[in-house]
Design a protein around this motif. Sequence first.
Motif, PDB file in Angstrom:
ATOM      1  N   PHE A  96      95.285 100.143  71.926  1.00  0.00           N
ATOM      2  CA  PHE A  96      95.453 100.516  70.384  1.00  0.00           C
ATOM      3  C   PHE A  96      95.876 101.766  70.255  1.00  0.00           C
ATOM      4  CE2 PHE A  96      93.151  96.702  70.002  1.00  0.00           C
ATOM      5  CZ  PHE A  96      93.434  95.955  68.919  1.00  0.00           C
ATOM      6  N   GLN A  97      95.639 102.718  71.022  1.00  0.00           N
ATOM      7  CA  GLN A  97      96.210 104.181  70.945  1.00  0.00           C
ATOM      8  C   GLN A  97      97.734 104.044  71.014  1.00  0.00           C
ATOM      9  OE1 GLN A  97      94.128 106.361  74.182  1.00  0.00           O
ATOM     10  NE2 GLN A  97      93.758 107.866  72.658  1.00  0.00           N
ATOM     11  N   LEU A  98      98.204 103.211  71.885  1.00  0.00           N
ATOM     12  CA  LEU A  98      99.780 103.364  71.931  1.00  0.00           C
ATOM     13  C   LEU A  98     100.283 102.473  70.801  1.00  0.00           C
ATOM     14  CD1 LEU A  98     100.083 101.782  75.719  1.00  0.00           C
ATOM     15  CD2 LEU A  98     100.798 104.208  74.929  1.00  0.00           C
ATOM     16  N   MET A  99      99.694 101.334  70.335  1.00  0.00           N
ATOM     17  CA  MET A  99     100.314 100.919  69.107  1.00  0.00           C
ATOM     18  C   MET A  99     100.075 101.844  67.698  1.00  0.00           C
ATOM     19  SD  MET A  99      98.247  97.329  68.969  1.00  0.00           S
ATOM     20  CE  MET A  99      96.990  96.948  70.524  1.00  0.00           C
ATOM     21  N   VAL A 100      98.949 102.604  67.634  1.00  0.00           N
ATOM     22  CA  VAL A 100      99.118 103.798  66.822  1.00  0.00           C
ATOM     23  C   VAL A 100     100.133 104.569  66.773  1.00  0.00           C
ATOM     24  CG1 VAL A 100      97.635 105.404  65.700  1.00  0.00           C
ATOM     25  CG2 VAL A 100      96.390 103.221  66.380  1.00  0.00           C
ATOM     26  N   ALA A 101     100.462 104.944  68.061  1.00  0.00           N
ATOM     27  CA  ALA A 101     101.580 106.045  68.276  1.00  0.00           C
ATOM     28  C   ALA A 101     102.976 105.290  67.612  1.00  0.00           C
ATOM     29  CB  ALA A 101     101.553 106.419  69.581  1.00  0.00           C
ATOM     30  N   ASP A 102     102.909 104.087  68.146  1.00  0.00           N
ATOM     31  CA  ASP A 102     104.383 103.370  67.712  1.00  0.00           C
ATOM     32  C   ASP A 102     104.274 103.318  65.966  1.00  0.00           C
ATOM     33  OD1 ASP A 102     106.369 101.299  67.824  1.00  0.00           O
ATOM     34  OD2 ASP A 102     105.232 100.149  66.675  1.00  0.00           O
ATOM     35  N   GLY A 103     103.116 102.992  65.291  1.00  0.00           N
ATOM     36  CA  GLY A 103     103.329 103.277  63.942  1.00  0.00           C
ATOM     37  C   GLY A 103     103.404 102.204  63.084  1.00  0.00           C
ATOM     38  N   SER A 104     103.299 100.919  63.635  1.00  0.00           N
ATOM     39  CA  SER A 104     103.521  99.849  62.742  1.00  0.00           C
ATOM     40  C   SER A 104     102.331  99.018  62.470  1.00  0.00           C
ATOM     41  CB  SER A 104     104.676  98.896  63.338  1.00  0.00           C
ATOM     42  OG  SER A 104     104.323  97.515  62.759  1.00  0.00           O
ATOM     43  N   LEU A 105     101.957  99.043  61.117  1.00  0.00           N
ATOM     44  CA  LEU A 105     100.742  98.361  60.827  1.00  0.00           C
ATOM     45  C   LEU A 105     100.879  96.820  61.037  1.00  0.00           C
ATOM     46  CD1 LEU A 105      99.528 100.242  57.463  1.00  0.00           C
ATOM     47  CD2 LEU A 105      98.177  99.765  59.517  1.00  0.00           C
ATOM     48  N   LYS A 106     101.962  96.268  60.942  1.00  0.00           N
ATOM     49  CA  LYS A 106     102.257  94.899  61.203  1.00  0.00           C
ATOM     50  C   LYS A 106     101.988  94.605  62.504  1.00  0.00           C
ATOM     51  CE  LYS A 106     105.618  91.554  59.603  1.00  0.00           C
ATOM     52  NZ  LYS A 106     106.975  91.269  59.068  1.00  0.00           N
ATOM     53  N   VAL A 107     102.343  95.147  63.433  1.00  0.00           N
ATOM     54  CA  VAL A 107     102.441  95.215  64.863  1.00  0.00           C
ATOM     55  C   VAL A 107     100.886  95.253  65.203  1.00  0.00           C
ATOM     56  CG1 VAL A 107     102.423  96.148  67.052  1.00  0.00           C
ATOM     57  CG2 VAL A 107     104.357  95.771  65.739  1.00  0.00           C
ATOM     58  N   LEU A 108      99.949  96.274  64.584  1.00  0.00           N
ATOM     59  CA  LEU A 108      98.658  96.631  64.794  1.00  0.00           C
ATOM     60  C   LEU A 108      97.785  95.202  64.350  1.00  0.00           C
ATOM     61  CD1 LEU A 108      98.538 100.185  64.100  1.00  0.00           C
ATOM     62  CD2 LEU A 108      97.314  99.438  65.806  1.00  0.00           C
ATOM     63  N   LYS A 109      98.314  94.543  63.240  1.00  0.00           N
ATOM     64  CA  LYS A 109      97.514  93.480  62.774  1.00  0.00           C
ATOM     65  C   LYS A 109      97.806  92.116  63.764  1.00  0.00           C
ATOM     66  CE  LYS A 109      97.229  89.985  59.011  1.00  0.00           C
ATOM     67  NZ  LYS A 109      95.939  89.622  59.522  1.00  0.00           N
TER      68      LYS A 109
END
Lengths: 300, 300
Positions: A96-109
Motif C-alpha cells: 500500500f505504501q508503494l501504491m500511495v507513492a505511485d499516487g493513483s486512487l484508481k489503482v488503489l481502489k
Amino acid sequence: MQSPVALIPQLAGHIIAAGGKRLRPLLTLASAKICGYEGDRHVGLAACVEFIHTATLLHDDVVDGSDLRRGLETANSLWGNKASVLVGDFLFSRAFQLMVADGSLKVLKILSDASAIIAEGEVHQLLTSNDTETGESDYLEVIEAKTAALFAAACRVGAVVAERSEEEELALERFGKGLGIAFQLVDDVLDYSAEQQALGKTVGDDFRDGKITLPIVLAYRRGDETERAFWRRCLEDMDQREDDLPHAMELLNKRDCLSDSLKRASDYASDAREAMSMFPDGPVKQTLIDALEFSVARAY
Amino acid sequence: MQSPVALIPQLAGHIIAAGGKRLRPLLTLASAKICGYEGDRHVGLAACVEFIHTATLLHDDVVDGSDLRRGLETANSLWGNKASVLVGDFLFSRAFQLMVADGSLKVLKILSDASAIIAEGEVHQLLTSNDTETGESDYLEVIEAKTAALFAAACRVGAVVAERSEEEELALERFGKGLGIAFQLVDDVLDYSAEQQALGKTVGDDFRDGKITLPIVLAYRRGDETERAFWRRCLEDMDQREDDLPHAMELLNKRDCLSDSLKRASDYASDAREAMSMFPDGPVKQTLIDALEFSVARAY
C-alpha cells in the motif's frame, strides 16, 4: 522489502527468492505494454501485486500449517508462525505504501478491493474445508475470490496506468479473471495427478488438508454410497490411512473428475483468450496467450 | 465489517463488541474537531484507524497464543487461529477500501506508513522477546512503532481532513506519539501491578510470554547476579514456577522499576500536553487532555 528490522528482509527474501512463476507481476507488465504504455509506473505496481500475493502466501502457509513450498522449507517452518504472520502484514502494508507513492486512487481502489475479496475468499475456503456438501458454485466463488481477483486486478492495473478506455480495462480484467480461474482449477487437479507424482512432485496436499476442490465436489456428487462414505471419512472426519490417497486418485479418475475439471479450465481459458481479441496481435499479446496456455498445458 | 461470508461479521463483531477504550478513533474525532473541522469525513477515518487496530489485535492474539482479551475469550480461542489471521487481513483491507473511498492520498500515506511501522515494530518485539540483554532504546523503538505510530497517525489524520497547517498536523502528531508511548509504558507497568491483581485483573501476561518490557529492562540492569539469573531462567529459558511471578513483582518494586517506568510515562505525557499548547482551551482540548491523563492515571 527493506527494513532496519533484519528478520523482515531475511524472511521476505526467502519466500521471494524461492521463486515461483511471477505470473501476476508479468500480467501487470504485459497489460501495460499491450495498452501502449511507455512509462515505468507499471514496474512498481507489478511489485505491489507480487507483494500482496507474497503476503497471502505467508499467511496461507500458517493457516495450512505447511512445511514445504516449491520444494523449500516454508518461512513458518524456518522462523515460526509468529514471524510469518507479522512479515505478511508488513509486506501487505508495504504494497500500500508503494501504491500511495505511485499516487493513483484508481489503482488503489482496484488493489484494495482485490485484497478484501481475497481475504473474504480465504475465509470462505476455510468454511468449505471438510464439508463434502460443498457445491460447485461455492467452489467457484472461493477460487474467483482467492485467486482470480488478483489476476484480474493485476491485468486491469496495466490498462489503468496506460490511461486507456474502460472497455480495454474491462477486457484485460476479464482476461485475468478467466486465466486466474483456469490456473486455480489446474492447480487443484495437479494435486491429484499421477503424472506429477511420477515426476517426483508432491501430491495430495489438498487431500491431507481436507480441502474441497472441484475434483472432490464432482467425485462426491457422482459417487455411490460407499464412495461418499470414503470421502466423508477422509475429508470430514480427517481419518486418513496410508492407502487413502492412491484410492482417492483412482476414484477421481474412475468418475472422470480430473478430466472434467480440466475441461472447465479450458472453457475459462477460452473465455480469457476471447477477451484479448480486441487487442492487436504481436509479441506482447503472444506473451499473455503463452501465459494462459502454459497455465492450462502444465496439466498435460 | 459486512460480508456475505458470515464468519467475517461474526468474528469481527465479537472483538469489536468486546469493547476496549476506543482511544484511537476518539483521537481522530477530537483532533479534527480541535482543528475546527465541520464535515463528516473524520467519522469514516476514525473507523479506519479502529479497523487497523482491530486487525493488529486479532493477529497479536494469534502470535501470543492468547485465550482471553478484556475478560472475554479471544477470537482465536473461539474460532481458531486460521480464522483470526484471515479476518484480520480482511479488516486491514477494508480499512484501505474506506480510505480509498475517502479519497485523500495524504491520509492514505499517513495510515499506510503507520501500518508498515506497526508491523515492523511487532517483528522487532518478537526479536527482543526472551532476550534479557534488550536495552531501553530497543524497548522504546518497539513501543514507538507498535503502539505510538498509530496514535500519532490517528491524531494527524484529524488535522489533515480539517486542511490545517503542517505546524498543526505536526503538533497533533507529537501529542499522539507522546500519548501512545505513555499509554504503552503504563500498560507494561500494569501487567506487574499488585493493585490490579487485588482488583481481580489478570497480571503477568507479559511475564508468561517472556516479553521484555521497560520494567524488566530496568530490573535486569539494576539486578545483582542472583536476580539476573532469575530473570534469565524465567524469561529466556521460559522455565517458570508457581512463585516466580510474585517474586518478579517483589524484585521490580525493590529496584523501583515500576515507579521509574511510570515516571517515564509522565515525562512523555508532559511532552504530549506541551504539544497541545498551540490550540485554544475548550471542551475538545479538555477531552484530549483527559484522555492523556486517564492513560497515565489508571496506573495509580
